[in-house]
Structures are given as structure tokens and as C-alpha cells.
Design a protein around this motif. Structure first.
Motif, PDB file in Angstrom:
ATOM      1  N   LEU A  43       0.823  -1.210   0.000  1.00  0.00           N
ATOM      2  CA  LEU A  43       0.000   0.000   0.000  1.00  0.00           C
ATOM      3  C   LEU A  43       0.856   1.260   0.000  1.00  0.00           C
ATOM      4  O   LEU A  43       0.549   2.233  -0.702  1.00  0.00           O
ATOM      5  CB  LEU A  43      -0.956  -0.011   1.188  1.00  0.00           C
ATOM      6  N   ALA A  44       1.942   1.259   0.771  1.00  0.00           N
ATOM      7  CA  ALA A  44       2.823   2.426   0.827  1.00  0.00           C
ATOM      8  C   ALA A  44       3.449   2.703  -0.539  1.00  0.00           C
ATOM      9  O   ALA A  44       3.543   3.853  -0.974  1.00  0.00           O
ATOM     10  CB  ALA A  44       3.904   2.221   1.881  1.00  0.00           C
ATOM     11  N   THR A  45       3.861   1.643  -1.218  1.00  0.00           N
ATOM     12  CA  THR A  45       4.442   1.799  -2.553  1.00  0.00           C
ATOM     13  C   THR A  45       3.416   2.336  -3.534  1.00  0.00           C
ATOM     14  O   THR A  45       3.708   3.229  -4.328  1.00  0.00           O
ATOM     15  CB  THR A  45       4.999   0.450  -3.062  1.00  0.00           C
ATOM     16  N   ALA A  46       2.204   1.834  -3.464  1.00  0.00           N
ATOM     17  CA  ALA A  46       1.150   2.299  -4.357  1.00  0.00           C
ATOM     18  C   ALA A  46       0.838   3.771  -4.123  1.00  0.00           C
ATOM     19  O   ALA A  46       0.678   4.543  -5.072  1.00  0.00           O
ATOM     20  CB  ALA A  46      -0.110   1.459  -4.171  1.00  0.00           C
ATOM     21  N   ILE A  56       1.959   1.464  -9.669  1.00  0.00           N
ATOM     22  CA  ILE A  56       2.113   0.370  -8.727  1.00  0.00           C
ATOM     23  C   ILE A  56       3.298  -0.489  -9.135  1.00  0.00           C
ATOM     24  O   ILE A  56       3.179  -1.487  -9.804  1.00  0.00           O
ATOM     25  CB  ILE A  56       0.806  -0.440  -8.619  1.00  0.00           C
ATOM     26  N   GLU A  57       4.482  -0.019  -8.745  1.00  0.00           N
ATOM     27  CA  GLU A  57       5.718  -0.757  -8.969  1.00  0.00           C
ATOM     28  C   GLU A  57       6.518  -0.697  -7.686  1.00  0.00           C
ATOM     29  O   GLU A  57       6.445   0.265  -6.936  1.00  0.00           O
ATOM     30  CB  GLU A  57       6.555  -0.121 -10.076  1.00  0.00           C
ATOM     31  N   GLU A  58       7.280  -1.717  -7.435  1.00  0.00           N
ATOM     32  CA  GLU A  58       8.146  -1.697  -6.261  1.00  0.00           C
ATOM     33  C   GLU A  58       9.503  -2.237  -6.645  1.00  0.00           C
ATOM     34  O   GLU A  58       9.623  -3.067  -7.533  1.00  0.00           O
ATOM     35  CB  GLU A  58       7.523  -2.479  -5.105  1.00  0.00           C
ATOM     36  N   GLU A  59      10.518  -1.746  -5.975  1.00  0.00           N
ATOM     37  CA  GLU A  59      11.853  -2.263  -6.220  1.00  0.00           C
ATOM     38  C   GLU A  59      12.004  -3.587  -5.502  1.00  0.00           C
ATOM     39  O   GLU A  59      11.606  -3.731  -4.358  1.00  0.00           O
ATOM     40  CB  GLU A  59      12.889  -1.283  -5.693  1.00  0.00           C
ATOM     41  N   GLU A  60      12.579  -4.551  -6.179  1.00  0.00           N
ATOM     42  CA  GLU A  60      12.853  -5.830  -5.529  1.00  0.00           C
ATOM     43  C   GLU A  60      13.983  -5.635  -4.544  1.00  0.00           C
ATOM     44  O   GLU A  60      14.844  -4.774  -4.710  1.00  0.00           O
ATOM     45  CB  GLU A  60      13.241  -6.883  -6.566  1.00  0.00           C
ATOM     46  N   GLN A  92       2.022  -0.095  10.459  1.00  0.00           N
ATOM     47  CA  GLN A  92       3.245  -0.757   9.989  1.00  0.00           C
ATOM     48  C   GLN A  92       4.036   0.154   9.059  1.00  0.00           C
ATOM     49  O   GLN A  92       5.253   0.130   9.041  1.00  0.00           O
ATOM     50  CB  GLN A  92       2.921  -2.075   9.284  1.00  0.00           C
ATOM     51  N   VAL A  93       3.345   0.968   8.275  1.00  0.00           N
ATOM     52  CA  VAL A  93       4.025   1.881   7.347  1.00  0.00           C
ATOM     53  C   VAL A  93       4.824   2.925   8.125  1.00  0.00           C
ATOM     54  O   VAL A  93       5.937   3.268   7.754  1.00  0.00           O
ATOM     55  CB  VAL A  93       3.001   2.585   6.427  1.00  0.00           C
TER      56      VAL A  93
END
Length: 95
Positions: A43-46, A56-60, A92-93
Motif C-alpha cells: 500500500l505504501a508503494t502504491a 504500482i511498482e516496487e523495487e525488488e 506498519q508503514v
């Protein structure tokens, strides 16, 4: 209500609103901390990437490749998690 939303709401909001009125939501008090933490990251990444064309992408964790987070994942979290679970995601964020 679902039919009204489906008929009158268009765009990205359509999927989320239909899911919210259609979904089964667990209403118990139990919150799984590990699940909440994982979903908080999604959710934080979004939210962080919300102004991008493909938000809606996140770094691995390993490497520089991008791992897409499916829009359906975010919708599922928002539509099916309990009232105690969603605030735990936010907590948590921030911690």
C-alpha cells in the motif's frame, strides 16, 4: 448497489468500488502482524508512486529490477481486510 456502481462509475475507481460492495470482509478481531506488514509495504508503494503513469511498482530487495504490484492486489487488500487489520497496515508503514 453493485449494479448502480457498475453502471455509473467509470475508470480506475470502478474496480475498487465494485470490489468494496461485493467482497467478503473478515470482521473478526484477529490481525496477522506479518501479513499486515507485507501488505503495508504494498500500500505504501502504491501511494508513493500514485502520480506515475504506472504507479504500482516496487523495487525488488535483490537487484535493481522492478517487480510490478498488481492493481488487483491493492484492491483485494482494501476490499477484504477487517477494520482492525487496515489500521494495522497504516501503523506498519509508519513504524
Amino acid at each position: 448497489m453493485e449494479e448502480d456502481i457498475a453502471a455509473h462509475v467509470k475508470g480506475r475507481e470502478h474496480k475498487l468500488l465494485v470490489a468494496l460492495v461485493r467482497a467478503y470482509r473478515y470482521e473478526g478481531p484477529k490481525v496477522h502482524e506479518h501479513v499486515a506488514k507485507c501488505e503495508a509495504e504494498i500500500l505504501a508503494t502504491a501511494v508513493k508512486n500514485g502520480d506515475r503513469k504506472k504507479p504500482i511498482e516496487e523495487e525488488e530487495k535483490k537487484g535493481d529490477r522492478k517487480k510490478p504490484i498488481e492493481e488487483e492486489e491493492v484492491i483485494m487488500i482494501l476490499a477484504t481486510r477487517s477494520k482492525p487489520h487496515l489500521p494495522q497496515n497504516l501503523w506498519q508503514v509508519h513504524h
